[in-house]
Motif scaffolding. Structure first.
Motif, PDB file in Angstrom:
ATOM      1  N   ALA A 155      -7.525   5.169  -6.042  1.00 44.41           N
ATOM      2  CA  ALA A 155      -8.798   5.410  -5.389  1.00 44.41           C
ATOM      3  C   ALA A 155      -9.609   4.306  -5.413  1.00 44.41           C
ATOM      4  N   ALA A 156      -9.453   3.401  -6.720  1.00 41.21           N
ATOM      5  CA  ALA A 156     -10.105   2.073  -6.582  1.00 41.21           C
ATOM      6  C   ALA A 156      -9.539   1.196  -5.730  1.00 41.21           C
ATOM      7  N   ALA A 157      -8.105   1.099  -5.437  1.00 36.86           N
ATOM      8  CA  ALA A 157      -7.372   0.212  -4.871  1.00 36.86           C
ATOM      9  C   ALA A 157      -7.748   0.419  -3.302  1.00 36.86           C
ATOM     10  N   THR A 158      -7.770   1.665  -2.793  1.00 37.83           N
ATOM     11  CA  THR A 158      -7.799   2.008  -1.525  1.00 37.83           C
ATOM     12  C   THR A 158      -9.229   1.326  -0.938  1.00 37.83           C
ATOM     13  N   GLU A 216      -5.322  12.145 -13.625  1.00 37.31           N
ATOM     14  CA  GLU A 216      -6.533  11.574 -13.339  1.00 37.31           C
ATOM     15  C   GLU A 216      -6.579   9.818 -13.358  1.00 37.31           C
ATOM     16  N   ASP A 217      -5.781   9.300 -14.356  1.00 36.04           N
ATOM     17  CA  ASP A 217      -5.715   8.008 -14.491  1.00 36.04           C
ATOM     18  C   ASP A 217      -5.130   7.165 -13.222  1.00 36.04           C
ATOM     19  N   TYR A 218      -3.952   7.729 -12.753  1.00 36.66           N
ATOM     20  CA  TYR A 218      -3.295   7.166 -11.628  1.00 36.66           C
ATOM     21  C   TYR A 218      -3.990   7.450 -10.672  1.00 36.66           C
ATOM     22  N   GLN A 219      -4.709   8.647 -10.220  1.00 35.22           N
ATOM     23  CA  GLN A 219      -5.481   9.115  -9.170  1.00 35.22           C
ATOM     24  C   GLN A 219      -6.465   8.161  -9.042  1.00 35.22           C
ATOM     25  N   ALA A 231       0.608  -1.016   0.149  1.00 34.34           N
ATOM     26  CA  ALA A 231      -0.154  -0.132  -0.092  1.00 34.34           C
ATOM     27  C   ALA A 231       0.737   1.135  -0.149  1.00 34.34           C
ATOM     28  N   PRO A 232       1.880   1.547   0.773  1.00 33.99           N
ATOM     29  CA  PRO A 232       2.680   2.675   0.930  1.00 33.99           C
ATOM     30  C   PRO A 232       3.116   3.101  -0.718  1.00 33.99           C
ATOM     31  N   CYS A 233       3.425   2.484  -1.402  1.00 30.38           N
ATOM     32  CA  CYS A 233       3.823   2.866  -2.772  1.00 30.38           C
ATOM     33  C   CYS A 233       2.778   3.307  -3.681  1.00 30.38           C
ATOM     34  N   ALA A 234       1.741   2.578  -3.861  1.00 29.64           N
ATOM     35  CA  ALA A 234       0.805   3.195  -4.658  1.00 29.64           C
ATOM     36  C   ALA A 234      -0.029   4.601  -4.026  1.00 29.64           C
ATOM     37  N   ILE A 235      -0.295   4.448  -2.731  1.00 28.46           N
ATOM     38  CA  ILE A 235      -1.101   5.291  -1.988  1.00 28.46           C
ATOM     39  C   ILE A 235      -0.032   6.769  -1.834  1.00 28.46           C
TER      40      ILE A 235
END
Length: 239
Positions: free
Chosen positions: A175-178, A168-171, A132-136
């Motif tokens: 958001a979906a992953a969280t 927007e794509d990355y964000q 989680a720390p990487c993507a978030i």
């Protein structure tokens, strides 16, 4: 508990990670070129291990739904994100072969093997918390930089990096992953032994992210030291 509880429980480390001097210098366009090049090569090696970690998520999944949830991440990493990274690095005159031949730095080894070990020893929740720390964090960094008045956009060689992680794509992907991570954490109390164990996993992974940034800065110092030694050697030879 939620992913925000994980962040709140290690706020000093999280702030150091998301506001690391490497990040702030990148935003201001003052990061030494050699530091960024070292980071790009190590990030390529990191992404390879990251793909292995998501493959491990399929193995660790207990339901078909969880297996299906991990599969697109593996495919996206192998077919798109790594390819995008290679294309991006091409603009910096780095080829895939160059990066494949690059040895893993100490922080890269420590971080990636820690994530894989967390997944191997624990369950799918342990694995996703370690990831989680990487993507978030990158999503938060992207937002921080794009909204920071000190960020330089004109003639900043790292502008495209900022645009990628604030985009927007990355964000939306993060958001979906969280949402999925929160679903996994929903029945765990933050004050329980299990909750505290997951907080420790998240904290260590965050510290690994700090070390990953720091090794980029250290590479710049090593490069400058090497140049100094070579200059002194040349002066002796010319004497």
């Amino acid at each position: 508990m939620t992913y925000q509880d994980l962040i709140d429980a290690c706020q000093p480390q999280w702030t150091t990670y998301t506001q690391h001097p490497f990040v702030m210098q990148l935003g201001q366009g003052t990061l030494p070129h050699h530091c960024f090049m070292h980071y790009l090569k190590q990030d390529f090696l990191f992404l390879k291990q990251y793909a292995r970690a998501y493959a491990l998520a399929i193995y660790k999944a207990r339901t078909l739904a969880d297996m299906r949830r991990a599969l697109p991440s593996v495919a996206a990493l192998l077919d798109h994100e790594i390819a995008h990274h290679v294309d991006y690095c091409g603009a910096w005159h780095l080829t895939e072969q160059d990066m494949e031949q690059e040895p893993e730095d100490v922080a890269t080894v420590a971080y990636t093997r820690y994530v894989l070990d967390a997944g191997m020893q624990g369950d799918i929740i342990d694995l996703y918390v370690a990831l989680a720390p990487c993507a978030i964090g990158y999503a938060e960094i992207g937002n921080l930089l794009v909204n920071d008045t000190k960020t330089v956009f004109d003639n900043n060689p790292y502008h495209s990096w900022i645009a990628l992680y604030s985009g927007e794509d990355y964000q939306q992907g993060v958001a979906a992953a969280t949402v999925y991570l929160n679903n996994l954490l929903a029945e765990i109390s933050v004050h329980s032994q299990r909750g505290q164990q997951l907080i420790q996993t998240f904290k260590v992974a965050t510290e690994m992210e700090i070390a990953f940034w720091q090794q980029g800065l250290n590479a710049g110092a090593i490069n400058n030291k090497s140049k100094t030694i070579n200059n002194k050697s040349g002066a002796v030879d010319n004497a």
